[in-house]
Design a protein around this motif. Structure first.
Motif, PDB file in Angstrom:
ATOM      1  N   TRP A 157      66.356  60.685 105.453  1.00 35.00           N
ATOM      2  CA  TRP A 157      65.963  59.358 105.919  1.00 35.00           C
ATOM      3  C   TRP A 157      67.112  58.701 106.663  1.00 35.00           C
ATOM      4  O   TRP A 157      68.266  58.826 106.272  1.00 35.00           O
ATOM      5  CB  TRP A 157      65.559  58.466 104.744  1.00 35.00           C
ATOM      6  N   LYS A 158      66.793  57.982 107.741  1.00 37.81           N
ATOM      7  CA  LYS A 158      67.780  57.172 108.461  1.00 37.81           C
ATOM      8  C   LYS A 158      67.556  55.719 108.049  1.00 37.81           C
ATOM      9  O   LYS A 158      66.423  55.256 107.984  1.00 37.81           O
ATOM     10  CB  LYS A 158      67.614  57.315 109.966  1.00 37.81           C
ATOM     11  N   LEU A 159      68.634  54.987 107.801  1.00 37.32           N
ATOM     12  CA  LEU A 159      68.561  53.631 107.265  1.00 37.32           C
ATOM     13  C   LEU A 159      68.866  52.596 108.347  1.00 37.32           C
ATOM     14  O   LEU A 159      69.853  52.723 109.072  1.00 37.32           O
ATOM     15  CB  LEU A 159      69.573  53.503 106.120  1.00 37.32           C
ATOM     16  N   TYR A 160      67.999  51.586 108.465  1.00 33.15           N
ATOM     17  CA  TYR A 160      68.220  50.438 109.341  1.00 33.15           C
ATOM     18  C   TYR A 160      68.252  49.203 108.452  1.00 33.15           C
ATOM     19  O   TYR A 160      67.357  48.993 107.643  1.00 33.15           O
ATOM     20  CB  TYR A 160      67.062  50.249 110.330  1.00 33.15           C
ATOM     21  N   GLN A 161      69.254  48.362 108.627  1.00 29.47           N
ATOM     22  CA  GLN A 161      69.334  47.148 107.812  1.00 29.47           C
ATOM     23  C   GLN A 161      68.590  46.010 108.514  1.00 29.47           C
ATOM     24  O   GLN A 161      68.770  45.770 109.696  1.00 29.47           O
ATOM     25  CB  GLN A 161      70.778  46.745 107.580  1.00 29.47           C
ATOM     26  N   ILE A 162      67.738  45.329 107.738  1.00 31.90           N
ATOM     27  CA  ILE A 162      67.044  44.152 108.248  1.00 31.90           C
ATOM     28  C   ILE A 162      67.823  42.909 107.858  1.00 31.90           C
ATOM     29  O   ILE A 162      68.083  42.041 108.666  1.00 31.90           O
ATOM     30  CB  ILE A 162      65.606  44.054 107.672  1.00 31.90           C
ATOM     31  N   GLY A 163      68.200  42.825 106.607  1.00 27.71           N
ATOM     32  CA  GLY A 163      68.944  41.673 106.100  1.00 27.71           C
ATOM     33  C   GLY A 163      68.336  41.169 104.805  1.00 27.71           C
ATOM     34  O   GLY A 163      67.173  41.427 104.499  1.00 27.71           O
ATOM     35  N   MET A 164      69.145  40.469 104.033  1.00 31.53           N
ATOM     36  CA  MET A 164      68.730  39.869 102.766  1.00 31.53           C
ATOM     37  C   MET A 164      68.141  40.906 101.802  1.00 31.53           C
ATOM     38  O   MET A 164      67.202  40.635 101.071  1.00 31.53           O
ATOM     39  CB  MET A 164      67.744  38.730 103.007  1.00 31.53           C
ATOM     40  N   GLY A 165      68.671  42.130 101.806  1.00 27.40           N
ATOM     41  CA  GLY A 165      68.225  43.174 100.895  1.00 27.40           C
ATOM     42  C   GLY A 165      67.110  44.061 101.423  1.00 27.40           C
ATOM     43  O   GLY A 165      66.714  45.012 100.762  1.00 27.40           O
ATOM     44  N   TRP A 166      66.603  43.785 102.612  1.00 26.68           N
ATOM     45  CA  TRP A 166      65.505  44.562 103.188  1.00 26.68           C
ATOM     46  C   TRP A 166      66.045  45.634 104.125  1.00 26.68           C
ATOM     47  O   TRP A 166      66.966  45.391 104.901  1.00 26.68           O
ATOM     48  CB  TRP A 166      64.541  43.655 103.952  1.00 26.68           C
ATOM     49  N   TYR A 167      65.430  46.821 104.059  1.00 33.07           N
ATOM     50  CA  TYR A 167      65.840  47.957 104.876  1.00 33.07           C
ATOM     51  C   TYR A 167      64.608  48.673 105.401  1.00 33.07           C
ATOM     52  O   TYR A 167      63.568  48.690 104.757  1.00 33.07           O
ATOM     53  CB  TYR A 167      66.674  48.947 104.041  1.00 33.07           C
ATOM     54  N   ILE A 168      64.769  49.260 106.585  1.00 35.07           N
ATOM     55  CA  ILE A 168      63.747  50.142 107.144  1.00 35.07           C
ATOM     56  C   ILE A 168      64.331  51.538 107.108  1.00 35.07           C
ATOM     57  O   ILE A 168      65.482  51.748 107.483  1.00 35.07           O
ATOM     58  CB  ILE A 168      63.386  49.757 108.598  1.00 35.07           C
ATOM     59  N   LEU A 169      63.534  52.486 106.633  1.00 31.82           N
ATOM     60  CA  LEU A 169      63.955  53.876 106.606  1.00 31.82           C
ATOM     61  C   LEU A 169      63.034  54.683 107.502  1.00 31.82           C
ATOM     62  O   LEU A 169      61.836  54.419 107.573  1.00 31.82           O
ATOM     63  CB  LEU A 169      63.907  54.417 105.171  1.00 31.82           C
ATOM     64  N   ARG A 170      63.603  55.671 108.189  1.00 32.97           N
ATOM     65  CA  ARG A 170      62.854  56.492 109.136  1.00 32.97           C
ATOM     66  C   ARG A 170      63.118  57.964 108.861  1.00 32.97           C
ATOM     67  O   ARG A 170      64.253  58.353 108.606  1.00 32.97           O
ATOM     68  CB  ARG A 170      63.287  56.159 110.557  1.00 32.97           C
ATOM     69  N   LYS A 171      62.056  58.755 108.951  1.00 31.54           N
ATOM     70  CA  LYS A 171      62.191  60.201 108.747  1.00 31.54           C
ATOM     71  C   LYS A 171      61.204  60.928 109.643  1.00 31.54           C
ATOM     72  O   LYS A 171      60.013  60.615 109.653  1.00 31.54           O
ATOM     73  CB  LYS A 171      61.931  60.552 107.286  1.00 31.54           C
ATOM     74  N   ASP A 172      61.711  61.907 110.408  1.00 36.06           N
ATOM     75  CA  ASP A 172      60.846  62.766 111.217  1.00 36.06           C
ATOM     76  C   ASP A 172      60.084  63.712 110.310  1.00 36.06           C
ATOM     77  O   ASP A 172      60.576  64.113 109.252  1.00 36.06           O
ATOM     78  CB  ASP A 172      61.679  63.593 112.199  1.00 36.06           C
ATOM     79  N   TYR A 173      58.879  64.076 110.733  1.00 38.05           N
ATOM     80  CA  TYR A 173      58.103  65.078 109.993  1.00 38.05           C
ATOM     81  C   TYR A 173      57.161  65.787 110.950  1.00 38.05           C
ATOM     82  O   TYR A 173      56.897  65.317 112.046  1.00 38.05           O
ATOM     83  CB  TYR A 173      57.346  64.448 108.820  1.00 38.05           C
ATOM     84  N   GLN A 174      56.678  66.953 110.509  1.00 43.85           N
ATOM     85  CA  GLN A 174      55.739  67.730 111.312  1.00 43.85           C
ATOM     86  C   GLN A 174      54.370  67.824 110.653  1.00 43.85           C
ATOM     87  O   GLN A 174      53.362  67.598 111.281  1.00 43.85           O
ATOM     88  CB  GLN A 174      56.292  69.144 111.549  1.00 43.85           C
TER      89      GLN A 174
END
Length: 174
Positions: free
Chosen positions: A73-90
């Motif tokens: 997973w790749k992590l993106y910070q939104i702020g105030m404890g919130w995060y977006i995670l991204r993962k490639d899949y087939q």
């Protein structure tokens, strides 16, 4: 870079996850977010399958970071404890959580925060009503009433939606 403003609520995170996945399937990959996750920046890419998950963590622990990094997973910070995670899949669309207990615990924490904020709001509103009552000014009575009704309605809306989210996860867990 392409900038898109999208407003969302914590209990409605699945809508944003699905929207981000559709954006990537249409050739726009998330690069970063600003303004507490309401402004999204995308770059053009080859359309691909990617799973996006939104998560709330009070603290990013080394164990949490190790688990998500090891799983790709790749992590993106939104702020105030919130995060977006991204993962490639087939093939199969991956899930960040495999058990609903963690989701229920997260939503219960958010519910507790909303309830604490509601108490502070009610105390503040009570103080405002008391000061307006002590020195009545017609305009302030109207402003206090409108502000109070809007604030309390917002908190009731938030608390109700979080409670429904907890119920949904509890039903799925069974």
């Amino acid at each position: 870079m392409i900038r898109i403003c999208k407003i969302w609520w914590a209990w409605n995170y699945e809508e944003i996850e699905n929207w981000l996945e559709k954006m990537e399937a249409n050739g726009l990959r998330l690069v970063e977010t600003h303004l507490k996750g309401m402004i999204f920046y995308f770059e053009k890419c080859q359309p691909s399958k990617a799973r996006y998950c939104i998560d709330y963590q009070t603290k990013l622990t080394p164990d949490y970071l190790s688990i998500i990094n090891d799983d790709g997973w790749k992590l993106y910070q939104i702020g105030m404890g919130w995060y977006i995670l991204r993962k490639d899949y087939q093939q199969d669309r991956p899930d960040l959580y495999t058990d609903f207990e963690a989701l229920i615990a997260r939503d219960k924490l958010l519910l507790l925060i909303a309830l604490i904020l509601l108490v502070f709001e009610l105390v503040s509103l009570g103080s405002l009503v008391y000061s307006t009552w002590k020195e009545p000014v017609i305009e302030w009575i109207a402003y206090t009433s409108i502000f109070g009704a809007v604030a309390i309605s917002l908190f009731v809306f938030i608390i109700t939606n979080l409670a429904l989210q907890i119920k949904k996860f509890t039903d799925k867990k069974r």
